[in-house]
Each structure stands twice: as C-alpha cells, then as structure tokens.
Scaffold this motif. Structure first.
Motif, PDB file in Angstrom:
ATOM      1  N   LEU A 247       6.479  -8.901 -52.766  1.00 44.12           N
ATOM      2  CA  LEU A 247       7.597  -8.636 -51.865  1.00 44.12           C
ATOM      3  C   LEU A 247       8.492  -7.530 -52.410  1.00 44.12           C
ATOM      4  O   LEU A 247       8.949  -6.657 -51.661  1.00 44.12           O
ATOM      5  CB  LEU A 247       8.418  -9.920 -51.666  1.00 44.12           C
ATOM      6  CG  LEU A 247       7.778 -11.010 -50.804  1.00 44.12           C
ATOM      7  CD1 LEU A 247       8.649 -12.252 -50.797  1.00 44.12           C
ATOM      8  CD2 LEU A 247       7.568 -10.520 -49.379  1.00 44.12           C
ATOM      9  N   GLN A 248       8.729  -7.575 -53.719  1.00 46.78           N
ATOM     10  CA  GLN A 248       9.555  -6.537 -54.319  1.00 46.78           C
ATOM     11  C   GLN A 248       8.897  -5.170 -54.180  1.00 46.78           C
ATOM     12  O   GLN A 248       9.565  -4.170 -53.889  1.00 46.78           O
ATOM     13  CB  GLN A 248       9.830  -6.855 -55.786  1.00 46.78           C
ATOM     14  CG  GLN A 248      10.806  -5.897 -56.450  1.00 46.78           C
ATOM     15  CD  GLN A 248      11.102  -6.288 -57.877  1.00 46.78           C
ATOM     16  OE1 GLN A 248      10.379  -7.077 -58.481  1.00 46.78           O
ATOM     17  NE2 GLN A 248      12.181  -5.731 -58.428  1.00 46.78           N
ATOM     18  N   GLN A 249       7.587  -5.138 -54.374  1.00 42.69           N
ATOM     19  CA  GLN A 249       6.885  -3.872 -54.201  1.00 42.69           C
ATOM     20  C   GLN A 249       6.989  -3.369 -52.769  1.00 42.69           C
ATOM     21  O   GLN A 249       7.129  -2.167 -52.521  1.00 42.69           O
ATOM     22  CB  GLN A 249       5.424  -4.032 -54.600  1.00 42.69           C
ATOM     23  CG  GLN A 249       5.206  -4.265 -56.093  1.00 42.69           C
ATOM     24  CD  GLN A 249       3.754  -4.554 -56.417  1.00 42.69           C
ATOM     25  OE1 GLN A 249       2.898  -4.528 -55.547  1.00 42.69           O
ATOM     26  NE2 GLN A 249       3.490  -4.846 -57.687  1.00 42.69           N
ATOM     27  N   GLN A 254       9.630   0.580 -49.121  1.00 39.97           N
ATOM     28  CA  GLN A 254      10.535   1.007 -48.061  1.00 39.97           C
ATOM     29  C   GLN A 254      11.648   1.902 -48.615  1.00 39.97           C
ATOM     30  O   GLN A 254      11.990   2.939 -48.003  1.00 39.97           O
ATOM     31  CB  GLN A 254      11.142  -0.215 -47.377  1.00 39.97           C
ATOM     32  CG  GLN A 254      10.130  -1.048 -46.607  1.00 39.97           C
ATOM     33  CD  GLN A 254      10.769  -2.232 -45.925  1.00 39.97           C
ATOM     34  OE1 GLN A 254      11.989  -2.401 -45.968  1.00 39.97           O
ATOM     35  NE2 GLN A 254       9.957  -3.071 -45.303  1.00 39.97           N
ATOM     36  N   ARG A 255      12.203   1.501 -49.755  1.00 43.26           N
ATOM     37  CA  ARG A 255      13.241   2.354 -50.349  1.00 43.26           C
ATOM     38  C   ARG A 255      12.652   3.704 -50.765  1.00 43.26           C
ATOM     39  O   ARG A 255      13.291   4.758 -50.615  1.00 43.26           O
ATOM     40  CB  ARG A 255      13.853   1.655 -51.569  1.00 43.26           C
ATOM     41  CG  ARG A 255      14.572   0.342 -51.260  1.00 43.26           C
ATOM     42  CD  ARG A 255      15.342  -0.147 -52.466  1.00 43.26           C
ATOM     43  NE  ARG A 255      15.880  -1.482 -52.268  1.00 43.26           N
ATOM     44  CZ  ARG A 255      15.339  -2.585 -52.762  1.00 43.26           C
ATOM     45  NH1 ARG A 255      14.233  -2.484 -53.486  1.00 43.26           N
ATOM     46  NH2 ARG A 255      15.877  -3.759 -52.549  1.00 43.26           N
ATOM     47  N   PHE A 312       2.873   7.808 -42.512  1.00 46.88           N
ATOM     48  CA  PHE A 312       1.615   7.175 -42.902  1.00 46.88           C
ATOM     49  C   PHE A 312       1.729   6.536 -44.282  1.00 46.88           C
ATOM     50  O   PHE A 312       1.271   5.419 -44.516  1.00 46.88           O
ATOM     51  CB  PHE A 312       0.505   8.216 -42.895  1.00 46.88           C
ATOM     52  CG  PHE A 312      -0.697   7.812 -43.697  1.00 46.88           C
ATOM     53  CD1 PHE A 312      -1.549   6.824 -43.255  1.00 46.88           C
ATOM     54  CD2 PHE A 312      -0.950   8.409 -44.923  1.00 46.88           C
ATOM     55  CE1 PHE A 312      -2.649   6.449 -43.999  1.00 46.88           C
ATOM     56  CE2 PHE A 312      -2.041   8.045 -45.673  1.00 46.88           C
ATOM     57  CZ  PHE A 312      -2.893   7.066 -45.211  1.00 46.88           C
ATOM     58  N   LEU A 313       2.376   7.226 -45.220  1.00 43.61           N
ATOM     59  CA  LEU A 313       2.502   6.697 -46.578  1.00 43.61           C
ATOM     60  C   LEU A 313       3.388   5.449 -46.620  1.00 43.61           C
ATOM     61  O   LEU A 313       3.268   4.633 -47.530  1.00 43.61           O
ATOM     62  CB  LEU A 313       3.084   7.770 -47.508  1.00 43.61           C
ATOM     63  CG  LEU A 313       2.179   8.965 -47.809  1.00 43.61           C
ATOM     64  CD1 LEU A 313       2.915   9.974 -48.659  1.00 43.61           C
ATOM     65  CD2 LEU A 313       0.916   8.503 -48.497  1.00 43.61           C
ATOM     66  N   ALA A 314       4.283   5.316 -45.642  1.00 43.36           N
ATOM     67  CA  ALA A 314       5.189   4.175 -45.633  1.00 43.36           C
ATOM     68  C   ALA A 314       4.502   2.899 -45.183  1.00 43.36           C
ATOM     69  O   ALA A 314       5.010   1.798 -45.398  1.00 43.36           O
ATOM     70  CB  ALA A 314       6.387   4.457 -44.725  1.00 43.36           C
ATOM     71  N   ARG A 315       3.325   3.031 -44.564  1.00 38.75           N
ATOM     72  CA  ARG A 315       2.616   1.846 -44.093  1.00 38.75           C
ATOM     73  C   ARG A 315       1.898   1.149 -45.248  1.00 38.75           C
ATOM     74  O   ARG A 315       1.642   1.750 -46.302  1.00 38.75           O
ATOM     75  CB  ARG A 315       1.586   2.216 -43.026  1.00 38.75           C
ATOM     76  CG  ARG A 315       2.177   2.923 -41.806  1.00 38.75           C
ATOM     77  CD  ARG A 315       1.123   3.031 -40.728  1.00 38.75           C
ATOM     78  NE  ARG A 315       1.595   3.880 -39.627  1.00 38.75           N
ATOM     79  CZ  ARG A 315       1.156   5.098 -39.412  1.00 38.75           C
ATOM     80  NH1 ARG A 315       0.226   5.617 -40.194  1.00 38.75           N
ATOM     81  NH2 ARG A 315       1.633   5.806 -38.408  1.00 38.75           N
TER      82      ARG A 315
END
Length: 482
Positions: A247-249, A254-255, A312-315
């Motif tokens: 979850l932290q990852q 997202q950050r 795309f990288l955020a997914r």
C-alpha cells in the motif's frame, strides 16, 4: 461475540461432554464392581452355611454345634439373612436376625424378600439344595426309604441366603453425587481458567488490532510490532506488514507521479511560454509568427506524448498497456534523435558513433525512448563542462543492443551508485555544485528501460565522468512488435 467468548464456549462445551462421558463410564464401572463384590459375599456366605451341613448315605443333617464359628459373618452380619429348610419347606435353622415377621414357610420368606421387606429394601437372594449322597447298595436304600427317617436326618436341605442391597444403593448414590460435584467443580474452574488462557493467548491479536488502528492514510510508515513466536500470529503479522508495504508503494507511486509530471512537463511548458513571450514583445512578421507557432506546436505535441507516457507510468503493472510499440531501426532512428538536439547549446559537444554494421532492430515506443535518452543527455550536459565531449554510441552484444551515453564531467562516487536510481536521491557532488534537479530523472529512465524489457546500467568514477548504457533486447524483423 468476541473470539475469546467463542473459544471459551467451545472449550467448555467440549469439556462438558468429556466430563459427562467420564462420569457415566466411571459410574457403570463402579456399579459393576459393587455388584460383583455383593455376589462374591453372597457366594462366600452360602459356602459357609453349606459347610455346616453333614451329608452321607443315610441322610442330610444340620450340625451347627460342631461348626458354629463357620456361621459367624462379623463383617456384614447385619446385612445378611439366611435360613435352612427341609424337603417339606419347614425352616430348620435361620440367622440370628431373621426377616422380620416372616412366616415359617420358606416360600413365603423368599417371596417377601423378592418383593421387598417392610421398609421397602431390596435384597440379593441365593439358593442351594443339599441332597443325600446316593449309596451303592440299592437294597439298603430301599429298606431305609421304606423305614422311618432317623431323627435330625433329612432327605435334602434347602439353603437360602439374602444380602441387603441398601448399602450398595447408598454407595451408588454417593458415587453419583461425588462424580456430579467434582465434574461441576472442574467445569467451573475450567470456565475461569479457560477464559484467562484464551485472553492470554489472544493478547497478541488485540495488540495487532490496536497497532492496525494506528495506521493512517497520511502516514503508512507505521508497522505492526513483529512477533518472535514463529507461529500463525507471526505469519499474520508479517503478511499484514507486507500488505502495508504494498500500500505504501502504491501511495508513493501516486506521489511520484505528481513529482514526475511536474519534472517532465516543466521543460516544454517553459519553452512554449518563452517563445510566446518573445513573440509578443514587439510586432513580428507573418513568417516570425508562423515560426513561433510551429515551435509551439512541436513542443505541445511533445508535451502531449510526455503526458500520455506519464499517465501510463502512473498505472499499476496489471493495468498498463504499453502504447504504440514499434520496431525501430536504431541505426537510422538514433541519428535523427541526436539531430533533434540541434537547438541545444551543447549540441556541438555531442558525438554519435555507430559501432555495429547491423540495423539495431528493437521494440520500443519512440516518444518514451526519446524521453529516456533526453534524461541521459540532459544529465550529461548538466554534470560536465561546456566544450567537453558527450559520446553517444550504438553497438550490439550477445543478442542485445546497447546505447551508451558517456560524459567527462564530475562523475559519481562509487559508494553512491547503488542508490543512484532511487527516486529523489541526488549525488553529493550534484548538491555541492548546485545543479538544478529533484532526483527523479534517472528513476524515470530506469522505469522506461524496464518497460521495453531492457535495463539501464551505470559506471562512474569521481572526477572522470559517468557512462550510462541502455540495454535493449534485439528483435528480428519478421517477429513484429511485442
């Protein structure tokens, strides 16, 4: 209902069944033993009484005088009654405490005992018949039978004995009471002890729950306290902590997307705004405006591709579908890419070398591959002095294609290479000389390399420069894009 209560109820119900089964089994075993003891006493009494009777060929004779001590039953005399009757049913002898108000007939006595005495007590009755020993002389037997029987002699004697069962019944009732009382006591003690043990055993679960309540979305660095028990609870704690790590990852991703977006979008936006502001300072010709608009269009197109790539990288990996993979011939594509840096102040320092005669066919997304090389070239320009060469070369090695970007700048300390691709990590030398950046470029470059099933490696030496190598798997033309 709490787990402690459920476990306690389950344990007490199981214990109740065990105690009930144990008590019933103990009661029946003890009852069988008591019954066996009474029967053995009755058989011993019958043997003693029969031992007083003298048996021979001329009749059966009761002889209490000579064997009086045989009829003494001091251990249970108050619980035993007996009587001896002849062949006509008349009582010949009886115990000291005969059956109260019993008639003189043997049948009446036996019937009364079988039905219960005046107090309703039950008896265990045993009977045995002692007959005259037959003689081998049939003539003398016929003469004796025809003549009158001698006084005191009988053709047969019936021995009847009865033992009072009231003490046995009282022992049964006492045993049942003791078993019930002890079972109830054990059950009550187990109730208190079982609840205490359950609460003690589930204390780590409560601590885990309390620690889990402290985990907040704003700070996912909190973890459950590790357990040294090496049991299921320790496994649960480790699994929960692993879930928190994931979850932290996810939150960090997202950050990181926000930081990556600001880092990657700032340069084209600055260029667009700069060209617009310059064109607005004074009146321009149509050709000047057209040139500015063309530059804005190119930067906006590049910006659109970068935004698409960053989205795309955020997914997550499961949600990501790599857009527009193409087969690229790096032998032709790489020179065109280097030419795109023609408006950069360090363009003349960039030297392209092709160390292979092959076409260098790879599967990649052109915009993302260009963005990856932009990061490497931008770092080479920032961390080396103007006028020093920046070497870009293409070569092949064992089924892979390598694009190498090498500068001759300040370099990176060996002990900092391991964390070089970690987000937000900047080398000590970069911070010392004050180069702009937030430490995201190389992490983005490495992620892009892995999206193409490749890898990004680095070798560096402080004061002598750095060499970054992008490794991509070589493709065969007929296979098409992956």
């Amino acid at each position: 209902m709490t787990i402690t209560t459920r476990l306690t109820c389950f344990f007490l119900a199981l214990l109740l069944l065990v105690l009930l089964g144990f008590s019933i089994a103990t009661y029946f075993v003890a009852d069988h033993y008591l019954q066996q003891q009474v029967e053995e006493r009755l058989a011993a009494a019958m043997n003693s009484i029969c031992g007083v009777i003298e048996t021979n060929t001329d009749g059966v004779e009761w002889e209490p005088g000579e064997r009086r001590q045989v009829l003494e039953f001091s251990a249970f005399e108050d619980q035993l009654v007996w009587w001896v009757t002849d062949e006509q049913g008349q009582i010949v002898a009886q115990s000291v405490n005969p059956f109260t108000s019993a008639p003189s007939g043997e049948r009446d006595v036996t019937a009364r005992l079988q039905a219960g005495d005046q107090l309703g007590n039950t008896w265990l009755i045993g009977q045995r018949t002692i007959e005259t020993v037959p003689s081998t002389n049939r003539t003398s037997d016929r003469e004796r039978s025809s003549s009158q029987q001698e006084p005191g002699k009988h053709a047969a004697l019936n021995v009847t004995a009865a033992i009072l069962l009231v003490p046995v019944q009282a022992t049964r009732y006492q045993l049942a009471g003791w078993l019930g009382g002890l079972s109830a006591l054990v059950w009550l003690v187990s109730l208190v002890a079982g609840r205490f043990v359950c609460r003690w055993a589930l204390a780590p679960v409560r601590r885990i729950a309390d620690a889990a309540e402290q985990v907040q979305p704003e700070d996912l660095s909190e973890r459950l306290p590790p357990l040294a028990t090496h049991d299921e609870l320790a496994q649960l704690t480790n699994a929960f902590n692993a879930m928190l790590d994931r979850l932290q990852q996810s939150f960090e991703r997202q950050r990181r997307f926000t930081s990556d977006a600001s880092h990657q979008l700032r340069t084209p936006l600055t260029a667009i705004l700069g060209h617009v502001e310059v064109s607005l300072r004074r009146e321009r010709t149509d050709s000047d405006y057209r040139s500015v608009l063309e530059t804005v269009r190119k930067k906006a197109t590049h910006l659109s591709r970068v935004v698409e790539s960053l989205l795309f990288l955020a997914r997550n990996d499961q949600e990501a579908n790599l857009p527009s993979l193409e087969l690229l011939e790096l032998r032709d594509w790489l020179p065109r890419y280097v030419e795109s840096w023609s408006d950069h102040v360090r363009f003349n320092d960039i030297a392209l070398t092709n160390e292979t005669s092959a076409i260098g066919l790879v599967s990649a997304q052109p915009a993302l591959l260009a963005e990856l090389l932009n990061i490497l070239l931008d770092n080479a320009c920032k961390f080396s002095q103007p006028g020093t060469p920046i070497d870009v070369s293409l070569r092949e090695d064992e089924g892979r294609v390598a694009i190498r970007v090498q500068d001759h700048g300040c370099g990176i300390a060996t002990n900092e290479l391991a964390d070089l691709f970690t987000p937000f990590i900047r080398s000590t030398e970069a911070r010392r000389i004050g180069v702009d950046g937030i430490g995201l470029g190389l992490s983005i470059a490495q992620r892009l390399a892995r999206l193409f099933a490749g890898d990004l490696s680095v070798t560096s030496q402080a004061g002598q420069g750095s060499c970054f190598v992008l490794w991509l798997p070589q493709q065969v033309a007929e296979h098409g894009a992956k």
